[in-house]
Design a protein around this motif. Structure first.
Motif, PDB file in Angstrom:
ATOM      1  N   GLU A   1       0.823  -1.210   0.000  1.00 23.96           N
ATOM      2  CA  GLU A   1       0.000   0.000   0.000  1.00 23.96           C
ATOM      3  C   GLU A   1       0.862   1.267   0.000  1.00 23.96           C
ATOM      4  OE1 GLU A   1      -3.028  -0.118   2.966  1.00 23.96           O
ATOM      5  OE2 GLU A   1      -3.933  -1.952   2.169  1.00 23.96           O
ATOM      6  N   GLY A   2       1.913   1.231  -0.789  1.00 22.43           N
ATOM      7  CA  GLY A   2       2.756   2.410  -0.972  1.00 22.43           C
ATOM      8  C   GLY A   2       3.802   2.630   0.097  1.00 22.43           C
ATOM      9  N   ASN A   3       3.807   1.815   1.135  1.00 22.66           N
ATOM     10  CA  ASN A   3       4.783   1.963   2.219  1.00 22.66           C
ATOM     11  C   ASN A   3       5.812   0.836   2.187  1.00 22.66           C
ATOM     12  OD1 ASN A   3       3.500   4.293   3.419  1.00 22.66           O
ATOM     13  ND2 ASN A   3       1.910   2.897   4.173  1.00 22.66           N
ATOM     14  N   GLU A   4       7.014   1.140   2.652  1.00 21.31           N
ATOM     15  CA  GLU A   4       8.097   0.164   2.636  1.00 21.31           C
ATOM     16  C   GLU A   4       8.187  -0.562   3.979  1.00 21.31           C
ATOM     17  OE1 GLU A   4      12.762   0.733   2.474  1.00 21.31           O
ATOM     18  OE2 GLU A   4      11.914   0.929   0.451  1.00 21.31           O
ATOM     19  N   TYR A   5       8.297  -1.888   3.906  1.00 24.01           N
ATOM     20  CA  TYR A   5       8.435  -2.724   5.092  1.00 24.01           C
ATOM     21  C   TYR A   5       9.530  -3.758   4.837  1.00 24.01           C
ATOM     22  CZ  TYR A   5       3.770  -0.805   6.075  1.00 24.01           C
ATOM     23  OH  TYR A   5       2.715   0.029   6.294  1.00 24.01           O
ATOM     24  N   ASP A   6       9.709  -4.658   5.798  1.00 22.20           N
ATOM     25  CA  ASP A   6      10.637  -5.760   5.572  1.00 22.20           C
ATOM     26  C   ASP A   6       9.991  -7.081   5.967  1.00 22.20           C
ATOM     27  OD1 ASP A   6      11.442  -6.615   8.409  1.00 22.20           O
ATOM     28  OD2 ASP A   6      12.047  -4.513   8.482  1.00 22.20           O
ATOM     29  N   GLU A   7      10.439  -8.145   5.312  1.00 17.33           N
ATOM     30  CA  GLU A   7      10.030  -9.507   5.635  1.00 17.33           C
ATOM     31  C   GLU A   7      11.263 -10.294   6.064  1.00 17.33           C
ATOM     32  OE1 GLU A   7       6.434 -10.107   2.323  1.00 17.33           O
ATOM     33  OE2 GLU A   7       8.349 -11.140   2.101  1.00 17.33           O
ATOM     34  N   MET A   8      11.104 -11.145   7.058  1.00 24.29           N
ATOM     35  CA  MET A   8      12.198 -11.984   7.523  1.00 24.29           C
ATOM     36  C   MET A   8      12.018 -13.396   6.962  1.00 24.29           C
ATOM     37  SD  MET A   8      13.349 -12.882  11.452  1.00 24.29           S
ATOM     38  CE  MET A   8      14.051 -11.247  11.785  1.00 24.29           C
ATOM     39  N   HIS A   9      12.998 -13.865   6.188  1.00 25.66           N
ATOM     40  CA  HIS A   9      12.920 -15.175   5.542  1.00 25.66           C
ATOM     41  C   HIS A   9      14.010 -16.115   6.044  1.00 25.66           C
ATOM     42  CE1 HIS A   9      10.128 -14.413   1.958  1.00 25.66           C
ATOM     43  NE2 HIS A   9      10.087 -13.314   2.698  1.00 25.66           N
ATOM     44  N   VAL A  10      13.651 -17.404   6.134  1.00 22.52           N
ATOM     45  CA  VAL A  10      14.588 -18.444   6.547  1.00 22.52           C
ATOM     46  C   VAL A  10      14.460 -19.636   5.601  1.00 22.52           C
ATOM     47  CG1 VAL A  10      14.529 -17.723   8.974  1.00 22.52           C
ATOM     48  CG2 VAL A  10      12.912 -19.459   8.166  1.00 22.52           C
ATOM     49  N   ASP A  11      15.217 -20.665   5.901  1.00 27.30           N
ATOM     50  CA  ASP A  11      15.303 -21.889   5.100  1.00 27.30           C
ATOM     51  C   ASP A  11      13.920 -22.408   4.695  1.00 27.30           C
ATOM     52  OD1 ASP A  11      15.727 -24.657   4.320  1.00 27.30           O
ATOM     53  OD2 ASP A  11      17.655 -24.557   5.338  1.00 27.30           O
ATOM     54  N   GLY A  12      13.771 -22.695   3.396  1.00 29.59           N
ATOM     55  CA  GLY A  12      12.513 -23.249   2.913  1.00 29.59           C
ATOM     56  C   GLY A  12      12.158 -24.565   3.570  1.00 29.59           C
ATOM     57  N   GLY A  13      13.191 -25.313   4.035  1.00 30.36           N
ATOM     58  CA  GLY A  13      12.956 -26.586   4.710  1.00 30.36           C
ATOM     59  C   GLY A  13      12.259 -26.450   6.045  1.00 30.36           C
ATOM     60  N   THR A  14      12.116 -25.218   6.536  1.00 36.44           N
ATOM     61  CA  THR A  14      11.370 -25.003   7.783  1.00 36.44           C
ATOM     62  C   THR A  14       9.921 -25.445   7.626  1.00 36.44           C
ATOM     63  OG1 THR A  14      12.774 -23.072   8.188  1.00 36.44           O
ATOM     64  CG2 THR A  14      10.811 -23.287   9.560  1.00 36.44           C
ATOM     65  N   ILE A  15       9.388 -25.335   6.412  1.00 40.23           N
ATOM     66  CA  ILE A  15       8.012 -25.762   6.129  1.00 40.23           C
ATOM     67  C   ILE A  15       7.985 -27.042   5.310  1.00 40.23           C
ATOM     68  CG2 ILE A  15       5.991 -25.182   4.709  1.00 40.23           C
ATOM     69  CD1 ILE A  15       6.011 -22.434   5.860  1.00 40.23           C
ATOM     70  N   THR A  16       8.827 -27.141   4.299  1.00 36.76           N
ATOM     71  CA  THR A  16       8.804 -28.326   3.440  1.00 36.76           C
ATOM     72  C   THR A  16      10.208 -28.661   2.960  1.00 36.76           C
ATOM     73  OG1 THR A  16       7.863 -29.292   1.417  1.00 36.76           O
ATOM     74  CG2 THR A  16       8.301 -26.935   1.378  1.00 36.76           C
ATOM     75  N   GLN A  17      10.546 -29.945   2.951  1.00 36.56           N
ATOM     76  CA  GLN A  17      11.850 -30.384   2.473  1.00 36.56           C
ATOM     77  C   GLN A  17      11.899 -30.469   0.953  1.00 36.56           C
ATOM     78  OE1 GLN A  17      14.872 -31.239   4.300  1.00 36.56           O
ATOM     79  NE2 GLN A  17      13.688 -29.868   5.611  1.00 36.56           N
ATOM     80  N   VAL A  18      10.754 -30.571   0.322  1.00 33.40           N
ATOM     81  CA  VAL A  18      10.681 -30.618  -1.136  1.00 33.40           C
ATOM     82  C   VAL A  18       9.261 -30.216  -1.537  1.00 33.40           C
ATOM     83  CG1 VAL A  18      10.073 -33.087  -1.152  1.00 33.40           C
ATOM     84  CG2 VAL A  18      11.084 -32.073  -3.191  1.00 33.40           C
ATOM     85  N   PHE A  19       9.119 -29.478  -2.639  1.00 30.84           N
ATOM     86  CA  PHE A  19       7.770 -29.094  -3.056  1.00 30.84           C
ATOM     87  C   PHE A  19       7.586 -29.336  -4.543  1.00 30.84           C
ATOM     88  CE2 PHE A  19      10.149 -25.168  -3.718  1.00 30.84           C
ATOM     89  CZ  PHE A  19       9.607 -24.619  -4.871  1.00 30.84           C
TER      90      PHE A  19
END
Length: 400
Positions: free
Chosen positions: A243-261
């Motif tokens: 919505e026009g404002n700048e924020y940040d997202e924190m990302h970690v290893d995809g394996g935290t949710i799934t080992q393969v997709f």
């Protein structure tokens, strides 16, 4: 009192000042000016559906020809996480090239160490040597470096991944990124997964779309995020706009949710869109290949009665069980849609003997194991095995 103030000063000085996306804007956040480069698990995927339909239009006539039965079959490769066990997948790909039946994949997906392998698997056998060098010469010091006690206590991770960042920038140079972009324009797709730890959602990154944008920094950052083991490795922050404002997202290893997709969750409700474009979804099938950089079931190992050994073994058990479950999920989806399922994994009689987290000697053994398995003509598992386990203790098993 002074000591308490000093402690507070240390904590506030070392903490990262964040501006996370508000809860009610999470679904609308995107990389600035790049709405097409990623898709959030569990949300509608209008742009992804359009990208997949476009990928069909971008194909050359001979790329994925229609078979005698009138069906078009797309080879799809899914590469799992597994840390240093990625040496198996790297060796397997080289052996598969040697054997001669390795296809050009329509879609490649990767998580964690699979995110490092995936772009090279996507580009083809010409990059087998790059994977071999990386997965047989990398040492722990080439991936992580220790941090001081205060950085650990008041920081966001146990180690720094600056060496891994440098390695990613080196191996994914401008030539590689440009080639990924070229293949994307030919109708092929490369996806890498990371986890937005704020929203606990899997984020699927379209690496070809990023490559077409020419954004090497974002390309590198996504691969680093996908391989960033939470708490051990620092998370990766992405700047986004909502919505026009700048924020940040924190990302970690995809394996935290799934080992393969796989691809089915991404293409949910796509049938109607396909029909509008003149495609018959019933005539499009996937020949699904999964390279599991891990074991397919439990392995016996005598664990020392110490916190560090128990913790490592427990995490390994969780990830192995998760990987098996993820494989079953993909299998069920494939069978429901009449797609061909093929699974490869580290043989149960391979006994790892690493002397460090990334041990090039042991990774060479595992790479050679994967190479031999594929080069002789791998007998793909047509369903997830219910019991593939060695009854011998790990220390007593023969070396591969």
């Amino acid at each position: 009192m002074l000591s308490a103030l000093f402690f507070t000063f240390l904590c506030s000085g070392c903490a990262t000042v964040r501006n996370p996306v508000p809860f009610d804007m999470v679904e609308r956040a995107q990389i600035k000016g790049m709405s097409e480069v990623r898709y959030i698990s569990g949300q509608g995927h209008t742009l992804l559906q359009e990208s997949m339909l476009q990928s069909v239009r971008q194909e050359s006539r001979g790329d994925f020809p229609v078979g005698p039965d009138g069906n078009k079959v797309y080879p799809v490769l899914c590469i799992s996480g597994g840390g240093s066990n990625g040496a198996y997948g790297a060796g397997f790909l080289k052996g598969w090239s040697k054997e001669g039946s390795r296809p050009a994949f329509k879609i490649v997906t990767g998580v964690s160490t699979g995110a490092i392998i995936a772009p090279f698997a996507f580009l083809g056998k010409e990059y087998d040597a790059v994977l071999e060098e990386y997965y047989t010469t990398t040492r722990t010091k080439d991936v992580i470096v220790g941090k001081g006690i205060f950085s650990i206590l008041f920081g966001d991770s146990l180690v720094s991944t600056k060496p891994l960042e440098n390695s990613i920038e080196r191996i994914f140079d401008r030539k590689v990124i440009d080639m990924v972009a070229a293949e994307h324009r030919r109708g092929r797709r490369l996806f890498v997964g990371s986890v937005n730890i704020d929203s606990q959602k899997l984020v699927i990154w379209d690496m070809g779309a990023i490559a077409c944008r020419g954004d090497a920094k974002l390309f590198h950052k996504v691969i680093l995020a996908s391989a960033s083991i939470p708490t051990m490795f620092p998370p990766v922050l992405f700047r986004v706009i909502a919505e026009g404002n700048e924020y940040d997202e924190m990302h970690v290893d995809g394996g935290t949710i799934t080992q393969v997709f796989g691809i089915y969750g991404l293409l949910e409700h796509m049938q109607s869109a396909a029909k509008v474009s003149g495609l018959d979804p019933a005539k499009v099938k996937a020949k699904l290949y999964i390279i599991r950089n891990g074991y397919a079931s439990s392995r016996y190992e005598q664990v020392k009665d110490r916190l560090s050994f128990i913790a490592v073994r427990s995490i390994d058990t969780i990830l192995n069980a998760q990987g098996v479950g993820d494989t079953y999920r993909i299998y069920v989806n494939a069978k429901k849609r009449g797609s061909d399922f093929n699974l490869a994994f580290i043989p149960p009689d391979f006994a790892p003997r690493p002397k460090e987290m990334f041990d090039p000697v042991d990774m060479r053994r595992l790479f050679d194991c994967g190479y031999r398995d594929a080069a002789k003509g791998y007998r793909w598992y047509k369903e997830p095995p219910t019991q593939v386990v060695s009854d011998e203790p790990a220390a007593a098993q023969g070396a591969q």
